[in-house]
Write a protein that holds these residues in place. Sequence first.
Motif, mmCIF file in Angstrom:
data_model
loop_
_atom_site.group_PDB
_atom_site.id
_atom_site.type_symbol
_atom_site.label_atom_id
_atom_site.label_comp_id
_atom_site.label_asym_id
_atom_site.label_seq_id
_atom_site.Cartn_x
_atom_site.Cartn_y
_atom_site.Cartn_z
ATOM 1 N N ARG A 293 -9.890 -7.005 -0.235
ATOM 2 C CA ARG A 293 -10.113 -5.835 0.611
ATOM 3 C C ARG A 293 -9.134 -4.703 0.288
ATOM 4 N N VAL A 294 -7.853 -5.044 0.146
ATOM 5 C CA VAL A 294 -6.849 -4.031 -0.168
ATOM 6 C C VAL A 294 -7.131 -3.404 -1.532
ATOM 7 N N ILE A 295 -7.419 -4.242 -2.520
ATOM 8 C CA ILE A 295 -7.682 -3.742 -3.875
ATOM 9 C C ILE A 295 -8.928 -2.867 -3.887
ATOM 10 N N GLY A 296 -9.976 -3.290 -3.192
ATOM 11 C CA GLY A 296 -11.206 -2.497 -3.108
ATOM 12 C C GLY A 296 -11.003 -1.169 -2.394
ATOM 13 N N GLU A 297 -10.259 -1.186 -1.292
ATOM 14 C CA GLU A 297 -9.978 0.049 -0.535
ATOM 15 C C GLU A 297 -9.222 1.058 -1.385
ATOM 16 N N ALA A 298 -8.417 0.567 -2.310
ATOM 17 C CA ALA A 298 -7.643 1.445 -3.198
ATOM 18 C C ALA A 298 -8.463 1.893 -4.403
ATOM 19 N N ASP A 299 -9.704 1.428 -4.500
ATOM 20 C CA ASP A 299 -10.616 1.770 -5.592
ATOM 21 C C ASP A 299 -10.143 1.223 -6.945
ATOM 22 N N TYR A 300 -9.598 0.015 -6.903
ATOM 23 C CA TYR A 300 -9.237 -0.708 -8.119
ATOM 24 C C TYR A 300 -10.180 -1.899 -8.253
ATOM 25 N N GLU A 301 -10.186 -2.540 -9.422
ATOM 26 C CA GLU A 301 -11.068 -3.675 -9.677
ATOM 27 C C GLU A 301 -10.270 -4.970 -9.807
ATOM 28 N N LEU A 302 -10.828 -6.046 -9.280
ATOM 29 C CA LEU A 302 -10.159 -7.345 -9.335
ATOM 30 C C LEU A 302 -9.864 -7.762 -10.773
ATOM 31 N N LYS A 303 -10.770 -7.457 -11.693
ATOM 32 C CA LYS A 303 -10.587 -7.868 -13.091
ATOM 33 C C LYS A 303 -9.360 -7.212 -13.724
ATOM 34 N N ASN A 304 -8.806 -6.202 -13.066
ATOM 35 C CA ASN A 304 -7.636 -5.509 -13.595
ATOM 36 C C ASN A 304 -6.325 -5.934 -12.917
ATOM 37 N N ILE A 305 -6.357 -7.083 -12.229
ATOM 38 C CA ILE A 305 -5.112 -7.671 -11.749
ATOM 39 C C ILE A 305 -4.352 -8.152 -12.980
ATOM 40 N N VAL A 306 -3.115 -7.690 -13.143
ATOM 41 C CA VAL A 306 -2.320 -8.102 -14.304
ATOM 42 C C VAL A 306 -1.157 -9.019 -13.914
ATOM 43 N N ARG A 307 -0.853 -9.075 -12.626
ATOM 44 C CA ARG A 307 0.208 -9.962 -12.141
ATOM 45 C C ARG A 307 -0.216 -10.498 -10.784
ATOM 46 N N LEU A 308 -0.130 -11.813 -10.615
ATOM 47 C CA LEU A 308 -0.464 -12.448 -9.344
ATOM 48 C C LEU A 308 0.585 -13.511 -9.045
ATOM 49 N N ASN A 309 1.446 -13.201 -8.088
ATOM 50 C CA ASN A 309 2.461 -14.160 -7.660
ATOM 51 C C ASN A 309 1.936 -14.880 -6.424
ATOM 52 N N ILE A 310 2.160 -16.190 -6.395
ATOM 53 C CA ILE A 310 1.683 -17.002 -5.282
ATOM 54 C C ILE A 310 2.883 -17.703 -4.653
ATOM 55 N N TYR A 311 3.068 -17.462 -3.370
ATOM 56 C CA TYR A 311 4.127 -18.111 -2.597
ATOM 57 C C TYR A 311 3.458 -19.109 -1.655
ATOM 58 N N THR A 312 3.998 -20.294 -1.568
ATOM 59 C CA THR A 312 3.398 -21.317 -0.717
ATOM 60 C C THR A 312 4.475 -22.168 -0.050
ATOM 61 N N THR A 313 4.147 -22.671 1.112
ATOM 62 C CA THR A 313 5.062 -23.579 1.793
ATOM 63 C C THR A 313 4.879 -25.016 1.319
ATOM 64 N N SER A 314 3.848 -25.260 0.484
ATOM 65 C CA SER A 314 3.614 -26.607 -0.041
ATOM 66 C C SER A 314 2.889 -26.541 -1.381
ATOM 67 N N ASN A 315 3.628 -26.767 -2.462
ATOM 68 C CA ASN A 315 2.980 -26.827 -3.772
ATOM 69 C C ASN A 315 1.932 -27.932 -3.799
ATOM 70 N N HIS A 316 2.215 -29.030 -3.154
ATOM 71 C CA HIS A 316 1.288 -30.160 -3.116
ATOM 72 C C HIS A 316 -0.059 -29.736 -2.511
ATOM 73 N N GLU A 317 -0.025 -29.123 -1.336
ATOM 74 C CA GLU A 317 -1.264 -28.671 -0.681
ATOM 75 C C GLU A 317 -1.957 -27.585 -1.501
ATOM 76 N N LEU A 318 -1.169 -26.677 -2.075
ATOM 77 C CA LEU A 318 -1.748 -25.614 -2.891
ATOM 78 C C LEU A 318 -2.500 -26.208 -4.076
ATOM 79 N N LEU A 319 -1.866 -27.126 -4.791
ATOM 80 C CA LEU A 319 -2.498 -27.716 -5.974
ATOM 81 C C LEU A 319 -3.714 -28.563 -5.621
ATOM 82 N N GLU A 320 -3.720 -29.172 -4.453
ATOM 83 C CA GLU A 320 -4.909 -29.912 -3.998
ATOM 84 C C GLU A 320 -6.109 -28.985 -3.812
#
Length: 129
Positions: A62-89
């Motif tokens: 939603r944020v990317i679309g509202e800014a008139d950018y395209e998802l395919k042009n994401i060049v960096r995506l950092n993911i923060y999680t409270t559980s790597n185990h749950e994230l990887l599942e």
Amino acid sequence: MEKNIINPWTWQDARNYVQAVEVKNAEGTLYVSGQTAISDEGISSNEDMRSQLIQAIQNLERVIGEADYELKNIVRLNIYTTSNHELLENFDIIQNWITENKIRQTSTVLEVKSLFETLKVEFEATVVK
């Protein structure tokens, strides 16, 4: 805008990210704050990891679309999680989303002690145009 993907190896392909992205002649750069599973009313989700992943991705889109950018042009995506185990599942959600949107991004996944209130996952993105 030109994007050049740098991958000295092939093993990262199975993990849906690249080692580096060079961008030339960009029209603009969008730095997106961490997007989480927070409702339109500002209420933090207390759902499971899978549900929070889906909602956080929708908020990021939603944020990317509202800014008139395209998802395919994401060049960096950092993911923060409270559980790597749950994230990887539940990582199939992220991998399918990346594949469906033809995203080729650098990434860092980091387990943290906690996020805001009841949140389990947060996406921080850089997008170019």
